[in-house]
Design an enzyme around this catalytic site. Structure first.
Site, PDB file in Angstrom:
ATOM      1  N   GLY A  14      27.906 -51.259  -9.502  1.00 23.62           N
ATOM      2  CA  GLY A  14      27.335 -50.106 -10.202  1.00 23.62           C
ATOM      3  C   GLY A  14      27.739 -50.102 -11.669  1.00 23.62           C
ATOM      4  N   ARG A  24      33.396 -55.887 -25.171  1.00 22.51           N
ATOM      5  CA  ARG A  24      33.738 -56.100 -26.585  1.00 22.51           C
ATOM      6  C   ARG A  24      35.244 -56.364 -26.743  1.00 22.51           C
ATOM      7  NH1 ARG A  24      35.615 -52.308 -30.296  1.00 22.51           N
ATOM      8  NH2 ARG A  24      35.055 -52.623 -32.480  1.00 22.51           N
ATOM      9  N   ARG A  75      23.803 -56.905  -7.721  1.00 23.61           N
ATOM     10  CA  ARG A  75      24.549 -57.121  -6.482  1.00 23.61           C
ATOM     11  C   ARG A  75      24.145 -58.508  -5.995  1.00 23.61           C
ATOM     12  NH1 ARG A  75      24.359 -51.254  -6.746  1.00 23.61           N
ATOM     13  NH2 ARG A  75      26.542 -50.686  -6.697  1.00 23.61           N
ATOM     14  N   GLY A 107      33.882 -53.051  -4.701  1.00 21.32           N
ATOM     15  CA  GLY A 107      33.223 -54.242  -4.155  1.00 21.32           C
ATOM     16  C   GLY A 107      33.423 -55.448  -5.055  1.00 21.32           C
ATOM     17  N   SER A 108      33.256 -55.241  -6.349  1.00 21.50           N
ATOM     18  CA  SER A 108      33.378 -56.345  -7.300  1.00 21.50           C
ATOM     19  C   SER A 108      34.799 -56.907  -7.305  1.00 21.50           C
ATOM     20  CB  SER A 108      33.022 -55.860  -8.710  1.00 21.50           C
ATOM     21  OG  SER A 108      31.730 -55.316  -8.696  1.00 21.50           O
ATOM     22  N   THR A 129      33.973 -47.975 -12.961  1.00 22.83           N
ATOM     23  CA  THR A 129      33.196 -47.196 -11.992  1.00 22.83           C
ATOM     24  C   THR A 129      33.260 -45.721 -12.353  1.00 22.83           C
ATOM     25  OG1 THR A 129      33.171 -46.350  -9.722  1.00 22.83           O
ATOM     26  CG2 THR A 129      35.216 -47.348 -10.420  1.00 22.83           C
ATOM     27  N   ASP A 131      33.074 -43.440 -10.315  1.00 27.21           N
ATOM     28  CA  ASP A 131      33.635 -42.687  -9.173  1.00 27.21           C
ATOM     29  C   ASP A 131      35.143 -42.415  -9.275  1.00 27.21           C
ATOM     30  OD1 ASP A 131      31.108 -42.922  -8.192  1.00 27.21           O
ATOM     31  OD2 ASP A 131      31.599 -44.355  -6.615  1.00 27.21           O
ATOM     32  N   ASP A 133      37.493 -44.146  -8.109  1.00 25.83           N
ATOM     33  CA  ASP A 133      38.072 -44.291  -6.769  1.00 25.83           C
ATOM     34  C   ASP A 133      38.934 -45.542  -6.603  1.00 25.83           C
ATOM     35  OD1 ASP A 133      35.993 -46.062  -6.972  1.00 25.83           O
ATOM     36  OD2 ASP A 133      35.136 -45.636  -5.013  1.00 25.83           O
ATOM     37  N   SER A 219      25.351 -15.404  -9.328  1.00 20.28           N
ATOM     38  CA  SER A 219      24.870 -16.766  -9.065  1.00 20.28           C
ATOM     39  C   SER A 219      26.048 -17.578  -8.562  1.00 20.28           C
ATOM     40  CB  SER A 219      24.315 -17.408 -10.331  1.00 20.28           C
ATOM     41  OG  SER A 219      25.355 -17.783 -11.198  1.00 20.28           O
ATOM     42  N   GLU A 226      27.861 -36.864  -3.098  1.00 17.82           N
ATOM     43  CA  GLU A 226      26.901 -37.586  -2.250  1.00 17.82           C
ATOM     44  C   GLU A 226      27.726 -38.511  -1.371  1.00 17.82           C
ATOM     45  OE1 GLU A 226      24.464 -40.615  -4.149  1.00 17.82           O
ATOM     46  OE2 GLU A 226      26.256 -41.719  -4.657  1.00 17.82           O
ATOM     47  N   ARG A 250      18.776 -23.292  -3.781  1.00 16.85           N
ATOM     48  CA  ARG A 250      18.090 -24.410  -4.427  1.00 16.85           C
ATOM     49  C   ARG A 250      19.015 -25.634  -4.448  1.00 16.85           C
ATOM     50  NH1 ARG A 250      14.612 -21.333  -3.870  1.00 16.85           N
ATOM     51  NH2 ARG A 250      12.894 -20.777  -5.269  1.00 16.85           N
ATOM     52  N   HIS A 256      20.858 -40.783 -10.929  1.00 17.79           N
ATOM     53  CA  HIS A 256      21.272 -41.853 -11.837  1.00 17.79           C
ATOM     54  C   HIS A 256      21.521 -41.420 -13.270  1.00 17.79           C
ATOM     55  CE1 HIS A 256      20.161 -44.291  -8.426  1.00 17.79           C
ATOM     56  NE2 HIS A 256      20.927 -45.220  -8.968  1.00 17.79           N
ATOM     57  N   LEU A 257      21.123 -40.230 -13.628  1.00 22.98           N
ATOM     58  CA  LEU A 257      21.425 -39.825 -15.014  1.00 22.98           C
ATOM     59  C   LEU A 257      22.935 -39.774 -15.238  1.00 22.98           C
ATOM     60  CD1 LEU A 257      22.275 -36.575 -15.578  1.00 22.98           C
ATOM     61  CD2 LEU A 257      19.927 -36.249 -14.838  1.00 22.98           C
TER      62      LEU A 257
HETATM   63  P1  ADP Z   1      30.975 -52.013  -6.843  1.00 23.54           P
HETATM   64  O1  ADP Z   1      31.744 -53.071  -7.553  1.00 23.54           O
HETATM   65  O2  ADP Z   1      30.349 -51.046  -7.790  1.00 23.54           O
HETATM   66  O3  ADP Z   1      31.787 -51.363  -5.739  1.00 23.54           O
HETATM   67  P2  ADP Z   1      29.392 -53.462  -4.805  1.00 23.54           P
HETATM   68  O4  ADP Z   1      30.171 -52.948  -3.651  1.00 23.54           O
HETATM   69  O5  ADP Z   1      27.913 -53.463  -4.690  1.00 23.54           O
HETATM   70  O6  ADP Z   1      29.706 -52.717  -6.178  1.00 23.54           O
HETATM   71  O7  ADP Z   1      29.863 -54.976  -5.070  1.00 23.54           O
HETATM   72  C1  ADP Z   1      29.334 -55.722  -6.123  1.00 23.54           C
HETATM   73  C2  ADP Z   1      29.257 -57.182  -5.761  1.00 23.54           C
HETATM   74  O8  ADP Z   1      30.571 -57.695  -5.495  1.00 23.54           O
HETATM   75  C3  ADP Z   1      28.474 -57.512  -4.513  1.00 23.54           C
HETATM   76  O9  ADP Z   1      27.079 -57.559  -4.711  1.00 23.54           O
HETATM   77  C4  ADP Z   1      29.015 -58.893  -4.143  1.00 23.54           C
HETATM   78  O10 ADP Z   1      28.424 -59.893  -4.925  1.00 23.54           O
HETATM   79  C5  ADP Z   1      30.489 -58.754  -4.537  1.00 23.54           C
HETATM   80  N1  ADP Z   1      31.262 -58.417  -3.343  1.00 23.54           N
HETATM   81  C6  ADP Z   1      31.444 -57.203  -2.773  1.00 23.54           C
HETATM   82  N2  ADP Z   1      32.161 -57.297  -1.629  1.00 23.54           N
HETATM   83  C7  ADP Z   1      32.424 -58.626  -1.462  1.00 23.54           C
HETATM   84  C8  ADP Z   1      33.115 -59.407  -0.455  1.00 23.54           C
HETATM   85  N3  ADP Z   1      33.674 -58.819   0.614  1.00 23.54           N
HETATM   86  N4  ADP Z   1      33.165 -60.745  -0.630  1.00 23.54           N
HETATM   87  C9  ADP Z   1      32.615 -61.344  -1.699  1.00 23.54           C
HETATM   88  N5  ADP Z   1      31.942 -60.666  -2.668  1.00 23.54           N
HETATM   89  C10 ADP Z   1      31.842 -59.353  -2.553  1.00 23.54           C
END
Ligand code: ADP
Length: 326
Positions: A14, A24, A75, A107-108, A129, A131, A133, A219, A226, A250, A256-257
């Site tokens: 993300g 930079r 991704r 994930g990255s 990120t 988030d 987190d 209000s 999410e 409401r 995404h903004l």
């Molecule tokens: P974020 O970094 O924002 O949490 P993602 O979870 O979508 O985003 O992870 C981004 C990318 O990192 C994935 O598309 C993938 O290429 C890589 N990645 C995530 N988890 C793994 C994993 N367990 N092993 C190898 N690559 C991973």
């Protein structure tokens, strides 16, 4: 240890405002220290497909104020397989890249960790990120800007909510973390936040209604993170419509903004510090750590810690919100 001459840099997962400021900082600090830099496009995808370009100081001119990422992000499924990572490694070597700086979320950094273990490649992560987190760092690149975007939106929603005397559920990002929702609620003067961290403890809606909702106000705004754990803003709106039909409800989903916009001063400074520290870390022989900031000092957090641990949310913040929303 092999001498490091060339750094590869990529943004993945993300996007978050401030990623450009980090690109930079990494690029310029590396060049300042006599290293060369290669920009890898579209995250791990560019490593697999060989979309890699030499970066000079001018390549990162005039980007500190831009949201998004000039390196693009994506991704990449292939990188999650051993075969994909082998191609990535071969490309990296062919380009003469000795170490990687990965800017991204959970994930990255998981990908970086696995890659580093498999191929003995020095990898440094930067927490990018909205988030907030990632464990071990007080804040992440993009979080402050996203929080300010939320404030801007909620301030506007308040005007219409007050005029119509409505109850608004505003959904904000934050997958499995309630930082944006909770701090966004405190900063915008919202009445409550529904966050994944407490989704199993209490019925947060009941809690909010019992705690004086509408006793003295015309209000109400509730920020909802999410998340599958909370069920999102629509879920709560439907519940209220059913259980409290007297309220005019409401929903606004900010979506995404929250990812866009020029990074705040805080995020630019954070990204600049973390980017510079990534190069310092590589030159010190550090590897496989995320660079974070704790008590305003740069810290190195092993990937295993940053990824695996859940970053705790302070109960104090929940209490502040409750007290201030009477
Ligand atoms: P974020 O970094 O924002 O949490 P993602 O979870 O979508 O985003 O992870 C981004 C990318 O990192 C994935 O598309 C993938 O290429 C890589 N990645 C995530 N988890 C793994 C994993 N367990 N092993 C190898 N690559 C991973």
């Amino acid at each position: 240890m092999a001498k490091i001459n060339c750094i590869g840099i990529l943004t993945s997962g993300g996007d978050a405002p401030g990623m450009n400021a980090a690109i930079r900082a990494v690029t310029r600090t590396a060049i300042y220290n006599g290293l060369s830099v290669k920009g890898i496009y579209r995250g791990y995808k560019g490593l697999v497909t060989g979309e890699i370009k030499e970066f000079k100081s001018q390549n990162v001119s005039n980007i500190i104020q831009q949201g998004g990422t000039i390196l693009k992000t994506a991704r990449c499924k292939e990188f999650t397989t051993p075969e994909g990572r082998k191609i990535a490694y071969d490309n990296m070597k062919a380009e003469g890249i000795d170490a990687l700086v990965v800017i991204g979320g959970d994930g990255s950094l998981t990908g970086a960790r696995i890659f580093a273990e498999e191929y003995d490649v020095p990898c440094i992560g930067l927490p990018g990120t909205i988030d907030n987190d990632l464990y071990g760092t007080d804040t992440t690149i993009g979080y402050d800007t996203a929080l300010n975007t939320i404030l801007d939106a909620v301030d506007k929603i308040r005007d219409t909510a007050t005029s119509h005397e409505r109850l608004f559920f505003v959904e904000v990002m934050g997958r499995d973390a309630g930082f944006l929702a909770l701090n966004g609620a405190i900063a915008s003067g919202a009445e409550a936040a529904i966050i994944p961290e407490f989704s199993t403890d209490v019925d947060q809606l009941e809690d909010f209604i019992k705690n004086g909702f509408r006793k003295s106000k015309n209000s109400s705004i509730v920020l909802v993170a999410e998340s599958e754990l909370t069920g999102g803003a629509m879920h709560y709106a439907e519940r209220v419509k059913k259980e409290y039909p007297e309220y005019d409800v409401r929903v606004t989903i900010l979506g995404h903004l929250q990812r866009g916009g020029s990074p705040s001063a805080h995020d630019r400074i954070l990204a600049s510090r973390l980017g510079a520290a990534a190069i310092d870390a590589i030159m010190e022989g550090q590897r496989n750590v995320m660079i974070g900031v704790h008590h305003d000092e740069i810290v190195y957090v092993p990937f295993s810690k940053a990824i695996k641990n859940d970053k705790p949310i302070k109960k104090e913040l929940v209490n502040v919100l409750r007290a201030l929303s009477i």
